[in-house]
Design a protein around this motif. Structure first.
Motif, PDB file in Angstrom:
ATOM      1  N   GLN A 420       1.614 142.345 -81.305  1.00 40.75           N
ATOM      2  CA  GLN A 420       2.929 141.965 -80.683  1.00 40.75           C
ATOM      3  C   GLN A 420       4.006 142.972 -80.659  1.00 40.75           C
ATOM      4  O   GLN A 420       4.832 143.108 -79.563  1.00 40.75           O
ATOM      5  CB  GLN A 420       3.369 140.741 -81.816  1.00 40.75           C
ATOM      6  N   GLN A 421       3.989 143.689 -81.578  1.00 40.14           N
ATOM      7  CA  GLN A 421       5.109 144.875 -81.603  1.00 40.14           C
ATOM      8  C   GLN A 421       4.733 145.909 -80.478  1.00 40.14           C
ATOM      9  O   GLN A 421       5.495 146.227 -79.864  1.00 40.14           O
ATOM     10  CB  GLN A 421       4.681 145.841 -83.003  1.00 40.14           C
ATOM     11  N   ALA A 423       3.278 145.078 -77.755  1.00 38.99           N
ATOM     12  CA  ALA A 423       3.798 144.147 -76.492  1.00 38.99           C
ATOM     13  C   ALA A 423       5.288 144.390 -76.188  1.00 38.99           C
ATOM     14  O   ALA A 423       5.393 144.671 -75.221  1.00 38.99           O
ATOM     15  CB  ALA A 423       3.236 142.873 -76.616  1.00 38.99           C
ATOM     16  N   LEU A 424       5.798 144.208 -77.423  1.00 45.43           N
ATOM     17  CA  LEU A 424       7.392 144.472 -77.277  1.00 45.43           C
ATOM     18  C   LEU A 424       7.605 145.651 -76.882  1.00 45.43           C
ATOM     19  O   LEU A 424       8.684 145.936 -76.094  1.00 45.43           O
ATOM     20  CB  LEU A 424       8.165 143.889 -78.657  1.00 45.43           C
ATOM     21  N   GLU A 426       6.041 147.941 -74.988  1.00 42.29           N
ATOM     22  CA  GLU A 426       5.623 148.231 -73.773  1.00 42.29           C
ATOM     23  C   GLU A 426       6.761 147.296 -72.919  1.00 42.29           C
ATOM     24  O   GLU A 426       7.221 148.011 -71.923  1.00 42.29           O
ATOM     25  CB  GLU A 426       4.468 147.441 -73.568  1.00 42.29           C
ATOM     26  N   MET A 427       7.183 146.331 -73.345  1.00 38.64           N
ATOM     27  CA  MET A 427       8.372 145.790 -72.455  1.00 38.64           C
ATOM     28  C   MET A 427       9.672 146.408 -72.574  1.00 38.64           C
ATOM     29  O   MET A 427      10.199 146.669 -71.555  1.00 38.64           O
ATOM     30  CB  MET A 427       8.744 144.435 -73.239  1.00 38.64           C
TER      31      MET A 427
END
Lengths: 609, 136
Positions: A420-421, A423-424, A426-427
């Protein structure tokens, strides 16, 4: 020889001419038959007479070359007393034996001897006389006529009483039965017993009739003995012989009865010192043979009859007399052999058999007990073995479970947090990429790529540790995922499935997934297979998973012990109650077959998914 | 069926994700075009919120501890929820996309592409059209 024949003829002629006398000849001719006349004083049925006759005839018959005829006659003076009867008997003999030559005369009892001597001249003047009696004859008269010899049969009344007192020393009284035709018998007995008077009290039972005698016998007190010498009751039409009386006396007597004649033996008397009547007959017969073969009667010495002590074993047993008291040399009769004597062999055999059987049974029992102990031990060790096996299996299952739980935990951690981290991140980087003007050297893009690379690595790692797919999208999708992951250019993996229920127990899902994963990885790594097929079929009992490759194969038994692969596959399947089979041979490919049951209730999920 | 909306009316969105940062980012991305009527951190709470708030769109994380997003979607469909479901996931595999569609999702957004794709997916969902982020 010629002389004798001549004499015989002369005598024969003389006899024929003079008077109807017997033909007698002392020196009998060889080969010619001889005759012996036995004269008894008593009747034929008197018990002693058949015994004597038997003894005499036995001896005479033992010399067949002498061709001896033996005739017995009975004076019966007891029954027919009086001179007239005696004379008639003499006449009877004379007429009966007219024309017969009598070579020897045997007279039984003094009465018969007296008759023979009185009628000798008239009846058998040339026949030697042989007697058996109490008194016998004077030496002086023995050479009269053709000569006399014989046997004196003594009395042993005192010896019999002595025997009785020896057998029972506590005896205090003696009752004597000695009733003869006249008082002579009683007198003789009294004379014999004179010396016993101080030692014991002697009573003479002189009852005239048998019933009165028996009544007196019944009244005899304890610590007494009865000495039965003689009792005869004779009346017209009522004759009882002494042996019969002895039997009656013994029957009713409350104390032991002793007898003084051998023909009382067996009638119930305890014993006595007696002469052997038959032996007397034998001895007399032998004397007759000697006379017939030429010995002069007067040259044969007069013998005394031998007496023997006899004991009736049954009676001493009855009266409780110890056999040890019986004097040595006594003739014990009617001894009934004990069970031991009679059945010694059988008893020994049976005992031996019994002992052998007992030993055998004991042996068998011991053996059985030992076997049971051994069986118990074996059962015990089997149980221990089973327990330890189950413990090991349980431990294996727990280890697998713990491993899966830990993997699952790490995988979730990676996914839920790190992924999740990332992914964040990456965003953020993407936002940054848009916001930054004139990125020097495309730094943001590089960072973004790196972040994406890390995200993929983490995702792969998480997936390998514990595929989130299993829980999220199920076994079939997860195996599809495996198929895709492991497919390479040189290996073709196919996956077919049918009738697989949409929801499956988590432990079963994980088990089948892990086996598929392990088997496919093995196939890809080691088998050099061109083709691997995975089939998952729903069957009525559960699920069947088959993984087949066409690779090089291996030796299952050897491979089982090496590494954890096959072992842990087997353990997993066993843990959920299924079966696991590996078929492989070097050069023949490999086939893995798994069958797992589908439980109605979703199983105990020991392994997290 | 998603309800039709006009541009003047903000789209009512319910967010369901166990990751708070992700919730915040999604809300940020969707505002001001949409109004986030609620945010739930697990499946059961999400279902309760969906039934109570009756949002136009539910943005649903696929993998959550306990009840997964796929399960939440299936449950909502059984409960006759009319909200359009847009899945949000770190899994960018076809198997997941397929599973999401089967569960009743109309959109599928890969989390790294949340900033660019979520608003599109929501818009498309409102229009009744599926949207899937390009897979790596």
């Amino acid at each position: 020889m010629d002389m004798r024949i001549g004499a015989g003829i002369v005598l024969g002629l003389a006899a024929t001419l003079c008077a109807p006398t017997f033909w007698t000849n002392v020196s009998a001719q060889d080969g010619a038959p001889r005759s012996v006349l036995v004269i008894h004083s008593g009747p034929e049925t008197f018990p002693a007479n058949p015994l004597l006759d038997a003894g005499i005839r036995e001896v005479l018959a033992s010399r067949p070359e002498l061709s001896i005829d033996c005739f017995s006659e009975y004076l019966e003076s007891d029954l027919f007393p009086g001179e007239q009867a005696t004379q008639a008997f003499g006449d009877y003999l004379r007429r009966k034996y007219q024309g017969h030559r009598i070579d020897a005369v045997i007279a039984i009892t003094d009465t018969a001897l007296h008759f023979a001597l009185s009628h000798r001249e008239a009846l058998f003047p040339d026949a030697p006389l042989i007697f058996s009696g109490l008194a016998g004859v004077d030496e002086a008269r023995r050479s009269m006529g053709a000569g006399i010899t014989g046997m004196t049969v003594g009395i042993a009344y005192a010896e019999t009483l002595k025997l009785a007192l020896e057998l029972d020393p506590s005896t205090e009284r003696v009752f004597v039965v000695a009733k003869g035709r006249d008082d002579r018998t009683l007198e003789a007995v009294r004379a014999e017993f004179r010396d016993f008077a101080p030692r014991v009290n002697i009573t003479y039972l002189n009852e005239p009739t048998v019933p009165r005698l028996l009544a007196a016998i019944k009244a005899i007190p304890p610590r007494s003995v009865i000495l039965y010498v003689w009792h005869s009751q004779q009346g017209p039409g009522h004759i009882v012989y002494p042996d019969q009386v002895a039997r009656l006396v013994a029957e009713v007597a409350p104390v032991p009865v002793y007898g003084t004649s051998d023909f009382y033996v067996g009638s119930g008397v305890v014993g006595g010192v007696v002469r052997d009547t038959r032996e007397t007959g034998t001895r007399v017969g032998e004397m007759a043979v000697r006379v017939l073969t030429g010995t002069r009667a007067q040259d044969i010495p007069i013998e005394g009859a031998r007496v023997v002590t006899f004991i009736d074993w049954r009676q001493i047993t009855r009266w409780g007399i110890s056999e040890a008291r019986v004097p040595p040399g006594a003739l014990i009769q009617f001894k009934q052999p004990s069970a031991w004597d009679r059945y010694k062999i059988y008893i020994l055999a049976a005992t031996t058999l019994l002992l052998a059987q007992t030993a055998l049974i004991a042996g068998l029992l011991i053996q059985r007990s030992r076997r049971r102990q051994a069986e118990e031990q074996v059962r015990g060790s089997q149980a221990a073995l089973r327990t330890s096996y189950e413990r090991i299996r349980d431990l294996g299952a727990r280890l697998l479970g713990a491993q899966e739980n830990e993997r699952s935990r790490i995988a979730r951690e990676l996914h839920d947090d790190v992924s999740q981290q990332l992914a964040l991140l990456e965003m953020d980087l993407k936002l940054l990429d848009g916001a930054v003007q004139g990125d020097p050297g495309g730094l943001v893009d590089e960072a973004l790529n790196r972040a994406q690379g890390i995200a993929r690595s983490v995702h792969d790692l998480s997936h390998r540790l514990h595929p989130a797919k299993l829980r999220l999208i199920g076994l079939v999708a997860a195996i599809h995922g495996l198929q895709r992951e492991l497919s390479q250019t040189n290996i073709d993996i196919t996956f077919t499935h049918d009738n697989v229920p949409p929801t499956l127990p988590p432990d079963l899902t994980l088990c089948l997934f892990r086996i598929s994963q392990e088997a496919l990885q093995n196939a890809v790594k080691y088998s050099q297979a061109r083709h691997v097929s995975v089939c998952l079929h729903g069957v009525p009992e559960g699920l069947a998973l088959t993984i087949v490759d066409d690779g090089v194969g291996f030796d299952v038994d050897t491979a089982w012990g090496k590494g954890l692969g096959l072992v842990s596959m087997g353990e997993r399947v066993e843990a959920i109650g299924g079966t696991f089979q590996v078929y492989s041979k070097p050069g023949a490919g490999t086939r893995v077959e798994v069958n797992v049951p589908l439980r109605a209730v979703e199983g105990t999920a020991t392994m997290a998914v | 069926m998603p309800s039709s909306t006009t541009s003047s009316e903000p789209v009512r969105v319910l967010l369901v994700d166990d990751n708070e940062a992700m919730l915040a980012r999604a809300a940020e991305v969707l505002t001001p075009r949409c109004v986030v009527v609620g945010a739930a951190k697990d499946g059961p709470t999400g279902i309760q919120a969906a039934l109570a708030l009756r949002p136009d769109v539910i943005v649903l994380d696929v993998s959550m501890p306990g009840m997964s997003g796929l399960e939440v979607a299936l449950w909502l469909r059984k409960a006759h929820s009319t909200a359009a479901v847009v899945f949000l996931s770190v899994h960018d595999e076809e198997a997941f996309v397929l599973a999401a569609r089967v569960a009743g999702g109309i959109g599928y957004v890969a989390k790294p592409r949340l900033a660019s794709d979520l608003i599109i997916a929501v818009e498309e969902a409102l229009a009744g059209r599926p949207f899937v982020s390009p897979l790596r």
